[in-house]
Design a protein around this motif. Structure first.
Motif, PDB file in Angstrom:
ATOM      1  N   ASN A   1       1.982  -8.369 -27.963  1.00  0.00           N
ATOM      2  CA  ASN A   1       3.467  -7.848 -28.241  1.00  0.00           C
ATOM      3  C   ASN A   1       4.513  -8.686 -27.482  1.00  0.00           C
ATOM      4  O   ASN A   1       4.440  -9.755 -26.791  1.00  0.00           O
ATOM      5  CB  ASN A   1       3.691  -6.299 -27.937  1.00  0.00           C
ATOM      6  CG  ASN A   1       3.511  -6.009 -26.359  1.00  0.00           C
ATOM      7  OD1 ASN A   1       4.037  -6.812 -25.743  1.00  0.00           O
ATOM      8  ND2 ASN A   1       2.998  -4.832 -26.019  1.00  0.00           N
ATOM      9  N   PHE A   2       5.714  -8.231 -27.618  1.00  0.00           N
ATOM     10  CA  PHE A   2       7.044  -8.840 -27.310  1.00  0.00           C
ATOM     11  C   PHE A   2       7.112  -9.035 -25.803  1.00  0.00           C
ATOM     12  O   PHE A   2       7.589 -10.097 -25.224  1.00  0.00           O
ATOM     13  CB  PHE A   2       8.203  -7.996 -27.774  1.00  0.00           C
ATOM     14  CG  PHE A   2       9.371  -8.610 -27.067  1.00  0.00           C
ATOM     15  CD1 PHE A   2      10.169  -9.908 -27.802  1.00  0.00           C
ATOM     16  CD2 PHE A   2      10.284  -7.984 -26.405  1.00  0.00           C
ATOM     17  CE1 PHE A   2      11.620 -10.236 -27.375  1.00  0.00           C
ATOM     18  CE2 PHE A   2      11.454  -8.540 -25.587  1.00  0.00           C
ATOM     19  CZ  PHE A   2      12.078  -9.618 -26.416  1.00  0.00           C
ATOM     20  N   TRP A   3       6.567  -7.989 -24.948  1.00  0.00           N
ATOM     21  CA  TRP A   3       6.604  -8.073 -23.411  1.00  0.00           C
ATOM     22  C   TRP A   3       5.285  -8.888 -22.865  1.00  0.00           C
ATOM     23  O   TRP A   3       5.612  -9.385 -21.908  1.00  0.00           O
ATOM     24  CB  TRP A   3       6.548  -6.756 -23.072  1.00  0.00           C
ATOM     25  CG  TRP A   3       8.039  -5.719 -23.533  1.00  0.00           C
ATOM     26  CD1 TRP A   3       7.978  -4.734 -24.176  1.00  0.00           C
ATOM     27  CD2 TRP A   3       9.226  -6.096 -22.938  1.00  0.00           C
ATOM     28  NE1 TRP A   3       9.270  -4.348 -24.379  1.00  0.00           N
ATOM     29  CE2 TRP A   3       9.882  -5.059 -23.670  1.00  0.00           C
ATOM     30  CE3 TRP A   3       9.637  -6.838 -22.034  1.00  0.00           C
ATOM     31  CZ2 TRP A   3      11.332  -5.013 -23.356  1.00  0.00           C
ATOM     32  CZ3 TRP A   3      11.178  -7.155 -21.902  1.00  0.00           C
ATOM     33  CH2 TRP A   3      11.879  -5.864 -22.302  1.00  0.00           C
ATOM     34  N   GLU A   4       4.290  -8.834 -23.830  1.00  0.00           N
ATOM     35  CA  GLU A   4       3.165  -9.516 -23.222  1.00  0.00           C
ATOM     36  C   GLU A   4       3.108 -11.159 -23.320  1.00  0.00           C
ATOM     37  O   GLU A   4       2.531 -11.735 -22.665  1.00  0.00           O
ATOM     38  CB  GLU A   4       1.805  -9.001 -23.941  1.00  0.00           C
ATOM     39  CG  GLU A   4       1.454  -7.437 -23.507  1.00  0.00           C
ATOM     40  CD  GLU A   4       0.380  -6.845 -24.394  1.00  0.00           C
ATOM     41  OE1 GLU A   4      -0.103  -5.802 -24.107  1.00  0.00           O
ATOM     42  OE2 GLU A   4       0.359  -7.338 -25.482  1.00  0.00           O
ATOM     43  N   LYS A   5       3.728 -11.391 -24.372  1.00  0.00           N
ATOM     44  CA  LYS A   5       3.934 -12.927 -24.432  1.00  0.00           C
ATOM     45  C   LYS A   5       4.280 -13.752 -23.208  1.00  0.00           C
ATOM     46  O   LYS A   5       3.954 -14.637 -22.832  1.00  0.00           O
ATOM     47  CB  LYS A   5       4.488 -13.171 -25.908  1.00  0.00           C
ATOM     48  CG  LYS A   5       3.747 -12.960 -27.195  1.00  0.00           C
ATOM     49  CD  LYS A   5       4.365 -13.156 -28.286  1.00  0.00           C
ATOM     50  CE  LYS A   5       3.656 -12.905 -29.572  1.00  0.00           C
ATOM     51  NZ  LYS A   5       4.348 -13.060 -30.700  1.00  0.00           N
TER      52      LYS A   5
ATOM     53  N   VAL B   1       4.819 -12.745 -20.176  1.00  0.00           N
ATOM     54  CA  VAL B   1       3.922 -12.667 -18.996  1.00  0.00           C
ATOM     55  C   VAL B   1       2.553 -13.538 -18.866  1.00  0.00           C
ATOM     56  O   VAL B   1       2.372 -13.967 -17.957  1.00  0.00           O
ATOM     57  CB  VAL B   1       3.240 -10.963 -19.097  1.00  0.00           C
ATOM     58  CG1 VAL B   1       2.345 -10.915 -17.908  1.00  0.00           C
ATOM     59  CG2 VAL B   1       4.399 -10.007 -18.926  1.00  0.00           C
TER      60      VAL B   1
END
Length: 316
Positions: free
Chosen positions: A206-210, A212
């Motif tokens: 998702n948007f936050w995982e990319k 990271v």
């Protein structure tokens, strides 16, 4: 309580310094030379060995995890991997290739405790040098520089191929899988432990995982992580696996390692004296990555994968 606010200010200042150094000194993967240079540097300054010992990999804390000495957990990991892989049933004199051997900690255990004839390979000349220095005479473990993407050994050279946490540095996972299987003898055993990401074919990042994930790649010279499912498929696609690849998820068993790594810097302040200000800053810059790793593995973005496969005859 008058000391509380200055102490908090000092801690915040350290965190800010660590983040600044972290963001300004990334080690993005460019080629195998990037990986070799990073490990040469880590080995030459001695900081990683001081805090992580002879085993530059995570520890095994049991399931459910138990409190355990950080360095003991790393040795325990090797013995747990031996049992899980079935190496404890193999006779003395079994030939083992340790791919990504680091400074030889696992190789020495395999040779000393199980009587195997071990060849450890790493892309880092400094790691080879240090592994040789740490290996006593009479221990059947030898070390050399080699590239896991193009191993210098003939087909069918070893009874066992063993690898811990080397896969993330490999730019082409299919080539890596083929090389691991190629150098095994028929009926030989492959046992691999690796950092993996969640299978994004099933659940896309998702948007936050990319971002990271990108930091986890850029900070430690990783071109990409494979998923457990994906690498298992790549092993079988070599046409060299007999039957099916066996996998397991050891995320729970290894998870305490990340915060234990940070705790080592607090619990062993002698490192400040030994390595000075520059060593302190080098150590501090790794803290954000260690925290991100803990968050990623704890949240399921990353997983700790185990792989076991048998080499077939005539590629089957």
């Amino acid at each position: 309580m008058s000391w509380l606010f200055p102490a908090l200010g000092f801690i915040i200042a350290l965190l800010i310094l660590g983040i600044v150094v972290y963001l300004s000194t990334s080690r993005r993967y460019e080629s195998s030379n990037t990986v070799a240079n990073s490990y040469d540097e880590w080995t030459e300054d001695g900081i990683l060995e001081f805090y992580w010992g002879e085993h530059i990999h995570l520890g095994h804390y049991g399931s459910p995890p138990q409190q355990k000495d950080f360095l003991a957990a790393k040795s325990d990991f090797v013995h747990e991997m031996v049992r899980w892989g079935g190496l404890d049933k193999l006779p003395p004199g079994t030939t083992v290739l340790d791919v990504g051997c680091g400074i030889g900690g696992s190789s020495r255990i395999l040779a000393r405790d199980y009587g195997f004839a071990v060849t450890g390979i790493t892309i880092s000349p400094q790691q080879v040098k240090r592994a040789q220095e740490l290996t006593p005479q009479g221990v059947s473990a030898q070390f050399q520089v080699d590239d896991a993407m193009a191993l210098s050994f003939p087909d069918g050279s070893f009874d066992v191929v063993w690898s811990i946490e080397a896969g993330p540095h490999m730019p082409d996972k299919a080539v890596f899988a083929k090389e691991l299987m190629r150098v095994l003898k028929p009926d030989g055993l492959l046992v691999v432990a690796d950092w993996n990401q969640r299978d994004d074919r099933q659940i896309p990042l998702n948007f936050w995982e990319k971002p990271v994930m990108q930091q986890l790649l850029d900070q430690w010279s990783h071109p990409a992580f494979a998923s457990i499912e994906g690498f298992s498929e790549l092993l079988e696609e070599t046409g060299l696996v007999k039957g099916k690849t066996i996998t397991a998820d050891w995320t729970e068993e290894t998870l305490p390692s990340w915060l234990d790594s940070i705790w080592q810097g607090i619990a062993r302040p002698s490192g400040l004296v030994r390595f000075g200000a520059s060593g302190f800053i080098k150590s501090l810059r790794e803290v954000p990555t260690l925290i991100l790793m803990r968050l990623a593995f704890g949240a399921g973005l990353c997983r700790f994968g185990m792989f076991r496969a048998v080499r077939g005859f005539s590629g089957k």
